[in-house]
Design a protein around this motif. Structure first.
Motif: not given
Length: 892
Positions: A551-563
């Motif tokens: 996860l390279r940025n906050g957008q990728m982290l937010t999506r992964a967190y929800g999944e």
């Protein structure tokens, strides 16, 4: 000769009573009594049976008390119900030991209660017990054959300790025609009291025993066994035959996908740490014992073969290949010398064929030539019966060469198994006859294994810093939290925290209860990061994804967190609680994956394993096994022999690339030594690249109810370095010194310390004019078995440390007292160094449960006499040495 040990009445009794003596054929009491009479025992024999006045022509007593004379050993051959009464009566005649030859009751529950009753009675009366169902004791120098056996033993200098009387009989039957002799033969039977450990300690002190062979089926006290084995193996070769491997496979194969090592593999690892040799059959047992008893240990594994027949030489070479024994490569000088000895058409290669028409002189000359080669570590001489070469003459010629060599020479005189004169001729030169090429090569492989294992036991490691104390507070806090939650498996966060507390290379990680906390943690750690579920209630084999990586940025982290959360909520109820761990990622391009594990063996406690990870582990189910504690050399040995290590070396030519793995193993060793509540631990995978290693996955199972035992690392088979004894002290003049236990890595500091002592100080310490410590003395002084001894050093300086004082105690065989010694560098005397060391040593001895400290002091050493008396020691005259006195301090 005698044994100065509290088991002397059992092994070397001056008088024996046989309770249950009988003249009825087939009775135990008759068999034992006949063996006693036939052996020519030099002491008194008292048959006891209330229903007989005479037995086999010898006066018989109605009871022990009726003997009216002291008895040292009581042999018991009466029915089960009568055994307790005999134990109760034994102290009345001064007996210190009994051997119970009676078998236990057939009912398991009744047998267990019977054994417990016997042991309780014996301990109350301070009687040592051999058995029950003991085969008995043979001591050839006394003419003692107090056994149930049908075969006696030839006199010799080997001791045999077996767990089975039947195996004792079989081994004696096998050894007799081969002329193999014994000093002692003893079977421990049911071993409710006396076991391997104490017998090893006693035989270590026996001047009539040069080597020890063991037949083992089970070990009840691993600490005592390994401690005694290590002590014995320092001075006498020990060979072990272990039975019962076939009974262990089904149990091991039934335990999950990451099963613990087979108990037999753990046993073998324990023997290697103890400096002993493991064999598989009793023919191998005697082959190994005979070659070790020769006393010539090779410096390497390179074997030269000299034969008077092509076929036996080829068979020996094949056997060497099967046993992993390399054949020596001769130097050009050796090849030229051989050509001068051999017929013109014979090649000067290994094996050396002197041809069938060779005289005894040609055979001996070839043996002498290859012995002189620096690339040869041992020679196997083979002889085939030939019309022109008498077997005995050839044996005498080879023996004459072997007698003058420091390298071992093995013999295999084919067709001479029943020719005593050949055997005697070879043995006159210190050469044993193994009769076949295969037996001889196999025996040499045991000798090579013994040398390697002795290196582990007696190695002097290079200097290294004192180990850093781990963060035990964090570790105990994690254990308490798991206990409060009634968990036996640590959460992922707890696992990372525990590993980090011991300095293991896990990437920084933080827990996050919300997306906001996860984003904040990622900013602190720095991208890229990974997310993992930390859900104790979620099965580890759940099909749900547990990790989101790269996860390279906050957008990728937010999506992964929800999944991750959506997946859990779809599979479980909405209120199912999960945590999220945010972990820093580190790019490790072209890394290799290995797996490291800790498993708790039922007998030997924690063991460490090392091997491949991932698909490589499925293809090559190979793991090396080592008992902790580890030092750097042992950690390298764990790694070096595996296919995983071969892959790592192929990828990274620099040996220093293995250092991160060595560090992991050392810190993992520290963890298992300090935390007895860790039952199993898996580090899989560990990513390894040049000069770096990172733990990418870990799993820890615990026993939260178990805590550290202040009685001395009782969960370990080998007592680790007691780092908790380290402390800083201030002398009277304000000088600060560091006090700590000695380490194997202190060899050079110990050498420099002793070399720096004045001649008088060395004389007062060692009682003779010692100029320099020998390598064996240096290893002995620095490689301390902390289970039975302690050496404390006072260290001055940090960057360039030096010893200024050493105090030590070594526990006596009675396990109640210990011999102490203390010495201080001349420039540091009369400054309080000795008092600081001795006060700490005395405190440690008390904590160990010792009853007293004893030491010998020269009468012309008034300073030491005043010093020890000031500590409370009492002076006692030494009747054997008028120039010495005994200083004794009662600790209880």
């Amino acid at each position: 000769m005698t044994i100065h040990h509290y088991l002397r009445p059992l092994l070397m009794p001056a008088s024996i009573a046989l309770v249950g003596a009988s003249d009825r054929p087939g009775k135990i009491g008759r068999v034992v009594l006949e063996n006693l009479f036939d052996g020519g025992f030099k002491g008194e024999i008292y048959p006891v049976n209330p229903t007989h006045r005479r037995v086999l022509g010898k006066k018989c007593y109605p009871s022990l008390a009726a003997i009216g004379k002291p008895v040292e050993l009581v042999l018991i051959a009466v029915p089960c119900a009568a055994v307790p009464g005999v134990i109760d009566e034994a102290p009345n005649v001064g007996a210190k030991a009994v051997a119970i030859m009676t078998a236990p009751p057939t009912d398991d529950g009744e047998a267990r209660r019977w054994r417990q009753n016997l042991l309780s009675r014996a301990r109350k009366r301070k009687i040592r017990v051999l058995g029950p169902h003991a085969f008995g004791v043979i001591r050839t120098d006394l003419g003692l054959n107090a056994t149930l056996g049908t075969v006696s033993a030839h006199p010799g200098r080997l001791a045999l300790i077996a767990q089975s009387g039947a195996v004792c009989t079989a081994m004696l039957d096998f050894a007799t025609p081969l002329g193999i002799g014994f000093s002692t033969v003893i079977s421990i039977g049911g071993a409710i009291d006396v076991g391997f450990g104490e017998l090893l300690d006693a035989l270590l002190l026996d001047p009539g025993t040069d080597g020890i062979i063991l037949y083992v089926e089970r070990i009840d006290d691993a600490r005592q066994f390994i401690s005694a084995l290590r002590a014995a193996a320092r001075t006498k070769p020990v060979v072990v035959l272990k039975a019962g491997r076939s009974l262990e496979t089904a149990v091991a194969n039934s335990v999950g996908t990451d099963p613990p090592p087979l108990p037999d593999a753990v046993f073998e690892a324990a023997l290697k740490r103890a400096g002993t040799v493991r064999v598989r059959t009793y023919t191998q047992l005697f082959a190994a014992a005979r070659i070790l008893a020769m006393g010539k240990i090779p410096r390497g594994d390179r074997l030269a073969i000299v034969t008077n027949g092509h076929g036996p030489g080829t068979m020996a070479a094949d056997s060497a290949a099967d046993c992993g024994v390399p054949l020596a490569q001769f130097t050009p000088e050796t090849q030229r010398a051989l050509k001068a000895v051999l017929p013109p058409t014979v090649a000067a290669t290994n094996p050396v064929n002197v041809r069938g028409d060779a005289s005894p002189e040609r055979l001996a000359s070839a043996v002498a030539t290859v012995l002189a080669d620096p690339g040869v570590d041992a020679v196997l001489a083979l002889h085939v019966p030939r019309p022109l070469t008498a077997a005995t003459d050839a044996a005498r010629a080879v023996a004459a060469v072997a007698r003058g060599s420091g390298k071992p020479v093995l013999g295999a005189w084919l067709g001479a198994i029943d020719r005593r004169e050949v055997r005697n001729a070879l043995e006159s030169g210190g050469t044993a006859n193994f009769y076949t090429p295969e037996n001889a090569v196999e025996a040499f492989s045991f000798l090579a294994a013994y040398r390697r294992n002795q290196q582990w036991l007696l190695e002097v490691p290079p200097p290294q810093p004192e180990p850093e104390p781990p963060d035990l507070r964090t570790a105990e806090r994690i254990r308490d939290a798991a206990a409060a939650a009634n968990r036996t498996v640590l959460t992922d966060l707890q696992t990372l925290q525990l590993l980090a507390a011991f300095g293991l290379p896990v990437l920084p990680a933080e827990p996050a209860e919300t997306l906001h906390e996860a984003l904040a943690a990622a900013r602190r750690l720095g991208y890229p990061v990974g997310l993992m579920l930390d859900a104790p209630g979620l099965p580890r084999r759940s099909p749900l994804p547990r990790v989101r990586a790269h996860l390279r940025n906050g957008q990728m982290l937010t999506r992964a967190y929800g999944e991750l959360l959506d997946g859990v909520q779809r599979a479980h109820r909405r209120d199912f609680h999960v945590g999220i761990i945010v972990a820093k990622e580190r790019a490790l391009p072209e890394s290799r994956e290995i797996a490291i594990g800790v498993h708790t063996d039922a007998v030997f406690g924690p063991v460490i394993t090392f091997g491949n990870s991932g698909t490589a582990a499925l293809v090559e189910r190979e793991r090396s096994i080592m008992l902790p504690p580890l030092n750097r050399r042992l950690a390298l040995d764990v790694i070096s022999g595996t296919r995983a290590a071969a892959v790592l070396r192929a990828a990274h030519e620099d040996a220093h690339d293995l250092e991160p793995l060595v560090t992991i193993l050392l810190r993992l060793s520290s963890l298992v030594c300090a935390l007895p509540w860790v039952r199993s631990l898996t580090l899989d995978p560990v990513h390894v690249v040049a000069g770096a290693a990172v733990i990418a996955g870990a799993h820890i199972v615990i026993d939260a109810k178990r805590k550290f035992d202040s009685g001395g690392y009782r969960h370990m088979a080998i007592h680790p370095y007691p780092i908790e004894l380290s402390e800083d002290v201030a002398l009277r003049d304000g000088t600060h010194l560091h006090l700590r236990p000695i380490m194997p890595e202190d060899a050079e500091l110990e050498r420099a310390f002793v070399n720096g002592l004045s001649e008088q100080t060395r004389y007062f310490r060692f009682f003779y004019r010692l100029h320099e410590l020998t390598p064996a003395m240096l290893a002995r002084f620095t490689q301390v078995d902390y289970d039975r001894e302690l050496a404390l050093v006072a260290v001055d300086g940090v960057d360039n440390p030096m010893f200024v004082g050493v105090a030590r105690y070594i526990t006596n065989p009675d396990q109640e007292s210990a011999e102490f010694a203390v010495v201080v560098a001349d420039a540091w005397q009369n400054r309080g160094v000795a008092r600081a060391l001795m006060e700490k040593l005395i405190g440690c001895a008390r904590a160990r449960g010792l009853a007293r400290l004893e030491g010998t002091v020269l009468r012309n050493n008034p300073n030491m006499l005043r010093f020890t008396q000031g500590l409370g020691f009492v002076v006692h005259d030494d009747p054997d040495e008028p120039e010495q006195v005994k200083m004794v301090l009662d600790l209880i």
